[in-house]
Design a protein around this motif. Structure first.
Motif, PDB file in Angstrom:
ATOM      1  N   ARG A 169      -7.286  51.582  -4.597  1.00  0.00           N
ATOM      2  CA  ARG A 169      -6.028  50.894  -4.916  1.00  0.00           C
ATOM      3  C   ARG A 169      -4.841  51.826  -4.733  1.00  0.00           C
ATOM      4  NH1 ARG A 169      -8.963  48.540  -9.945  1.00  0.00           N
ATOM      5  NH2 ARG A 169      -9.604  46.531  -9.143  1.00  0.00           N
ATOM      6  N   ASP A 170      -4.755  52.440  -3.569  1.00  0.00           N
ATOM      7  CA  ASP A 170      -3.698  53.398  -3.320  1.00  0.00           C
ATOM      8  C   ASP A 170      -3.307  53.314  -1.844  1.00  0.00           C
ATOM      9  OD1 ASP A 170      -1.888  55.432  -3.729  1.00  0.00           O
ATOM     10  OD2 ASP A 170      -3.361  56.855  -4.522  1.00  0.00           O
ATOM     11  N   TYR A 171      -2.342  54.132  -1.438  1.00  0.00           N
ATOM     12  CA  TYR A 171      -1.954  54.214  -0.039  1.00  0.00           C
ATOM     13  C   TYR A 171      -3.039  54.916   0.748  1.00  0.00           C
ATOM     14  CZ  TYR A 171       2.714  52.879  -1.579  1.00  0.00           C
ATOM     15  OH  TYR A 171       3.768  52.205  -2.107  1.00  0.00           O
ATOM     16  N   ASP A 172      -3.045  54.696   2.073  1.00  0.00           N
ATOM     17  CA  ASP A 172      -3.962  55.380   2.971  1.00  0.00           C
ATOM     18  C   ASP A 172      -5.410  55.023   2.650  1.00  0.00           C
ATOM     19  OD1 ASP A 172      -4.513  56.925   5.147  1.00  0.00           O
ATOM     20  OD2 ASP A 172      -3.490  58.699   4.425  1.00  0.00           O
ATOM     21  N   LEU A 173      -6.360  55.844   3.039  1.00  0.00           N
ATOM     22  CA  LEU A 173      -7.790  55.646   2.771  1.00  0.00           C
ATOM     23  C   LEU A 173      -8.418  57.008   2.500  1.00  0.00           C
ATOM     24  CD1 LEU A 173      -9.030  53.114   5.503  1.00  0.00           C
ATOM     25  CD2 LEU A 173      -8.781  52.694   3.070  1.00  0.00           C
ATOM     26  N   PRO A 174      -9.550  57.050   1.819  1.00  0.00           N
ATOM     27  CA  PRO A 174     -10.258  58.331   1.666  1.00  0.00           C
ATOM     28  C   PRO A 174     -10.640  58.885   3.044  1.00  0.00           C
ATOM     29  CG  PRO A 174     -11.202  56.652   0.229  1.00  0.00           C
ATOM     30  CD  PRO A 174     -10.241  55.956   1.130  1.00  0.00           C
ATOM     31  N   ALA A 175     -10.731  60.183   3.165  1.00  0.00           N
ATOM     32  CA  ALA A 175     -11.019  60.838   4.448  1.00  0.00           C
ATOM     33  C   ALA A 175     -12.339  60.386   5.065  1.00  0.00           C
ATOM     34  CB  ALA A 175     -11.010  62.355   4.263  1.00  0.00           C
ATOM     35  N   TRP A 176     -13.326  60.060   4.245  1.00  0.00           N
ATOM     36  CA  TRP A 176     -14.642  59.675   4.768  1.00  0.00           C
ATOM     37  C   TRP A 176     -14.651  58.262   5.344  1.00  0.00           C
ATOM     38  CZ3 TRP A 176     -16.086  55.358   2.288  1.00  0.00           C
ATOM     39  CH2 TRP A 176     -15.638  55.160   0.983  1.00  0.00           C
TER      40      TRP A 176
ATOM     41  N   ASP B  44     -18.980  51.731  11.109  1.00  0.00           N
ATOM     42  CA  ASP B  44     -19.948  51.498  10.036  1.00  0.00           C
ATOM     43  C   ASP B  44     -19.292  51.427   8.656  1.00  0.00           C
ATOM     44  OD1 ASP B  44     -22.072  51.324  11.769  1.00  0.00           O
ATOM     45  OD2 ASP B  44     -22.558  53.454  11.630  1.00  0.00           O
ATOM     46  N   THR B  45     -17.994  51.727   8.583  1.00  0.00           N
ATOM     47  CA  THR B  45     -17.246  51.588   7.336  1.00  0.00           C
ATOM     48  C   THR B  45     -16.524  50.246   7.363  1.00  0.00           C
ATOM     49  OG1 THR B  45     -16.899  53.968   7.138  1.00  0.00           O
ATOM     50  CG2 THR B  45     -15.401  52.541   5.894  1.00  0.00           C
ATOM     51  N   LEU B  46     -16.856  49.368   6.433  1.00  0.00           N
ATOM     52  CA  LEU B  46     -16.185  48.074   6.321  1.00  0.00           C
ATOM     53  C   LEU B  46     -15.091  48.190   5.271  1.00  0.00           C
ATOM     54  CD1 LEU B  46     -15.812  45.033   6.818  1.00  0.00           C
ATOM     55  CD2 LEU B  46     -17.599  44.637   5.096  1.00  0.00           C
ATOM     56  N   VAL B  47     -13.860  47.930   5.680  1.00  0.00           N
ATOM     57  CA  VAL B  47     -12.716  47.953   4.775  1.00  0.00           C
ATOM     58  C   VAL B  47     -12.318  46.504   4.525  1.00  0.00           C
ATOM     59  CG1 VAL B  47     -10.326  48.684   4.454  1.00  0.00           C
ATOM     60  CG2 VAL B  47     -11.947  50.193   5.629  1.00  0.00           C
ATOM     61  N   ILE B  48     -12.422  46.074   3.270  1.00  0.00           N
ATOM     62  CA  ILE B  48     -12.022  44.718   2.883  1.00  0.00           C
ATOM     63  C   ILE B  48     -10.666  44.825   2.208  1.00  0.00           C
ATOM     64  CG2 ILE B  48     -12.604  42.674   1.524  1.00  0.00           C
ATOM     65  CD1 ILE B  48     -15.561  43.572   1.721  1.00  0.00           C
ATOM     66  N   LEU B  49      -9.671  44.187   2.801  1.00  0.00           N
ATOM     67  CA  LEU B  49      -8.297  44.252   2.310  1.00  0.00           C
ATOM     68  C   LEU B  49      -7.923  42.916   1.710  1.00  0.00           C
ATOM     69  CD1 LEU B  49      -7.200  45.804   5.634  1.00  0.00           C
ATOM     70  CD2 LEU B  49      -7.052  47.037   3.483  1.00  0.00           C
TER      71      LEU B  49
END
Length: 199
Positions: free
Chosen positions: A12-19, A24-29
């Protein structure tokens, strides 16, 4: 015992974690307006990092980014000639979708028949969007509000029932109870539970 072996991280912040990088990483916004600054920032970073993206919004900047950078894979309609509404969605590791909701008419080739009024439904679609099976639960009215998957493949459906039905493990208390039902993956039914009284 966890149902998913895939780690789930709420950000719940700006940007994304480095990993958070690669397909293979699904980001649900999720942003109702589509203009929440933190969510827009995360969307832009997910694009730069080559992540798979699922956006849930009514429009705004996120809606525009999704239209510009995404392609519709498939869509499908579930329902009959009256009111039908999907209320919950779960996806298994093979990409099959499970939908729970309510229906006021029969449709598909149900393994549990529609008996009239308003009934909860559960349906399975394969990764390409084709209906694999569907069925109806309860008497009337019964509403399906949630669906989940167990590690062995069984499907759980939860909702609200204003009538008793089946052979429940916990009896119906009246006035509108929550319910949970377990469905084998084949699909044959296991016992149902009435949970709580929502008056």
């Amino acid at each position: 015992m966890p149902v998913s072996r895939t780690p789930i991280y709420v950000h719940r912040d700006y940007d994304l974690p480095a990993w958070a990088a690669g397909k293979d990483t699904l980001v649900i916004l999720s942003s109702h307006s589509g203009d929440t600054e933190e969510t827009v920032s995360s969307f832009e970073r997910a694009l730069k990092n080559g992540c798979s993206i699922l956006a849930v919004t009514r429009g705004g900047k996120i809606g525009g980014l999704a239209r510009e950078n995404g392609a519709l894979q498939w869509n499908s309609f579930l329902g009959g000639l009256d009111y039908d509404s999907g209320r919950a969605l779960a996806v298994d590791v093979s990409g099959n979708s499970y939908v729970a909701g309510l229906s006021q008419a029969t449709w598909g080739s149900p393994f549990r028949p529609f008996s009239g009024g308003t009934m909860a439904f559960v349906a399975k679609l394969n990764a390409g969007g084709a209906l694999q099976w569907n069925g109806f639960l309860g008497g009337t009215p019964v509403y399906g509000f949630a669906v989940g998957l167990m590690s062995g493949g069984d499907v759980l459906i939860a909702g609200r029932s204003l009538v008793t039905w089946g052979s429940p493990v916990s009896p119906y208390a009246g006035g509108g109870d929550g319910f949970i039902a377990r469905l084998n993956q084949d699909p044959a039914w296991r016992p149902r539970h009435a949970v709580g009284d929502f008056d």
